[in-house]
Motif scaffolding. Structure first.
Motif, mmCIF file in Angstrom:
data_model
loop_
_atom_site.group_PDB
_atom_site.id
_atom_site.type_symbol
_atom_site.label_atom_id
_atom_site.label_comp_id
_atom_site.label_asym_id
_atom_site.label_seq_id
_atom_site.Cartn_x
_atom_site.Cartn_y
_atom_site.Cartn_z
ATOM 1 N N HIS A 29 37.525 35.470 46.283
ATOM 2 C CA HIS A 29 36.659 34.921 45.239
ATOM 3 C C HIS A 29 35.280 34.567 45.804
ATOM 4 O O HIS A 29 34.259 34.792 45.152
ATOM 5 N N ILE A 30 35.273 34.030 46.996
ATOM 6 C CA ILE A 30 33.995 33.722 47.652
ATOM 7 C C ILE A 30 33.226 35.017 47.894
ATOM 8 O O ILE A 30 32.014 35.087 47.663
ATOM 9 N N LEU A 40 33.402 37.843 46.197
ATOM 10 C CA LEU A 40 32.874 38.364 44.932
ATOM 11 C C LEU A 40 31.604 37.622 44.529
ATOM 12 O O LEU A 40 30.647 38.228 44.037
ATOM 13 N N THR A 41 31.572 36.320 44.759
ATOM 14 C CA THR A 41 30.371 35.525 44.447
ATOM 15 C C THR A 41 29.223 35.903 45.389
ATOM 16 O O THR A 41 28.085 36.077 44.952
ATOM 17 N N LEU A 92 27.682 39.111 44.309
ATOM 18 C CA LEU A 92 26.778 38.970 43.172
ATOM 19 C C LEU A 92 25.410 38.503 43.656
ATOM 20 O O LEU A 92 24.374 39.059 43.266
ATOM 21 N N LEU A 93 25.382 37.521 44.538
ATOM 22 C CA LEU A 93 24.117 37.053 45.104
ATOM 23 C C LEU A 93 23.435 38.157 45.909
ATOM 24 O O LEU A 93 22.211 38.310 45.874
ATOM 25 N N TYR A 126 25.896 45.291 40.807
ATOM 26 C CA TYR A 126 27.179 44.634 41.049
ATOM 27 C C TYR A 126 28.308 45.350 40.294
ATOM 28 O O TYR A 126 29.351 45.677 40.870
#
Length: 190
Positions: free
Chosen positions: A75-76, A78-79, A82-83, A171
Motif C-alpha cells: 500500500h505504501i 502504491l502511494t 502515485l507521487l 499511474y
C-alpha cells in the motif's frame, strides 16, 4: 536475468554518458541536436523494454527471495508510485510542483525505486530498483555540480493541474497496462 541486466547496463550507460558534458557536446555536434535526441530516446526506450521483459522473465523463473515485505508495504508502494508519476508529470510542464521539487524527474525515479524496494524482496527487484536508485542519486549530485538552473514557479496553477492529470494517467497506464502486460506482474488485484 541476462536481458534485464543488459537493458539495465544500456540504460545506465546512456544516462551516465549525458553527465559527461564535453563528450555529450561532441556527439551532439557530430549528429546534430535532433538526431542525438532521437538516438538517445530510441536507445532509452529499447533499454526500458529490455529491462521490463527481462525483469518479467526473471521474476517468472523465481529469483531468490531475499526478504518478505509486510503487506502494508504494498500500500505504501502504491502511494509512492502515485507521487512518483505526479512528479514525472510535473517534469513536463511549468508548475509550482516542478519548482518545489527542483528536479521532478529525478524525484519521480527515486520514488519509483524506493516504492519497489519496499514492496518486493526478490533479487530481481532489488537489483533493478537498487541500480536505478543509485543512478538517480548520482545524477542528482551531477546536476547540482553542473549548476543546472532551477525551475521558477509560474503565476497560475494550470501547470499543476496538468501535472497531476498527467501523473494520474501515467499511474493508471503503468498499473493497469504496463505492469501486467509488459512486466508480467499485476499490481492491482481484482
Amino acid at each position: 536475468m541476462l536481458l534485464m541486466l543488459a537493458g539495465l547496463v544500456l540504460f545506465l550507460a546512456v544516462h551516465v554518458f549525458t553527465t559527461f558534458r564535453e563528450a555529450r557536446a561532441g556527439v551532439v555536434a557530430r549528429l546534430g541536436p535532433g538526431p542525438y535526441r532521437a538516438v538517445y530516446s530510441l536507445v532509452s526506450v529499447a533499454a526500458v523494454l529490455m529491462i521490463a521483459y527481462g525483469f518479467g522473465a526473471w521474476r517468472a523463473s523465481g529469483p531468490a527471495q531475499l526478504w518478505e515485505p509486510p503487506v502494508a508495504m504494498r500500500h505504501i508502494a502504491l502511494t509512492l508510485m502515485l507521487l512518483s508519476t505526479i512528479a514525472i508529470g510535473a517534469y513536463l510542464v511549468p508548475s509550482h510542483i516542478r519548482a518545489w521539487l527542483k528536479h521532478p524527474m529525478l524525484v519521480g525515479v527515486k520514488l519509483w525505486a524506493l516504492a519497489h524496494l519496499l514492496a518486493n524482496g526478490d533479487a530481481a527487484t532489488m537489483t533493478l530498483a537498487g541500480a536505478i536508485l543509485a543512478w538517480a542519486v548520482y545524477d542528482r549530485i551531477s546536476v547540482k555540480r553542473r549548476g543546472v538552473p532551477l525551475p521558477v514557479a509560474p503565476k497560475g496553477w494550470g501547470g499543476d493541474v496538468v501535472a497531476v492529470l498527467v501523473g494520474l494517467v501515467l499511474y493508471a497506464a503503468l498499473a493497469f497496462w504496463f505492469h501486467p502486460h509488459v512486466v508480467g506482474v499485476p499490481v492491482m488485484m481484482p
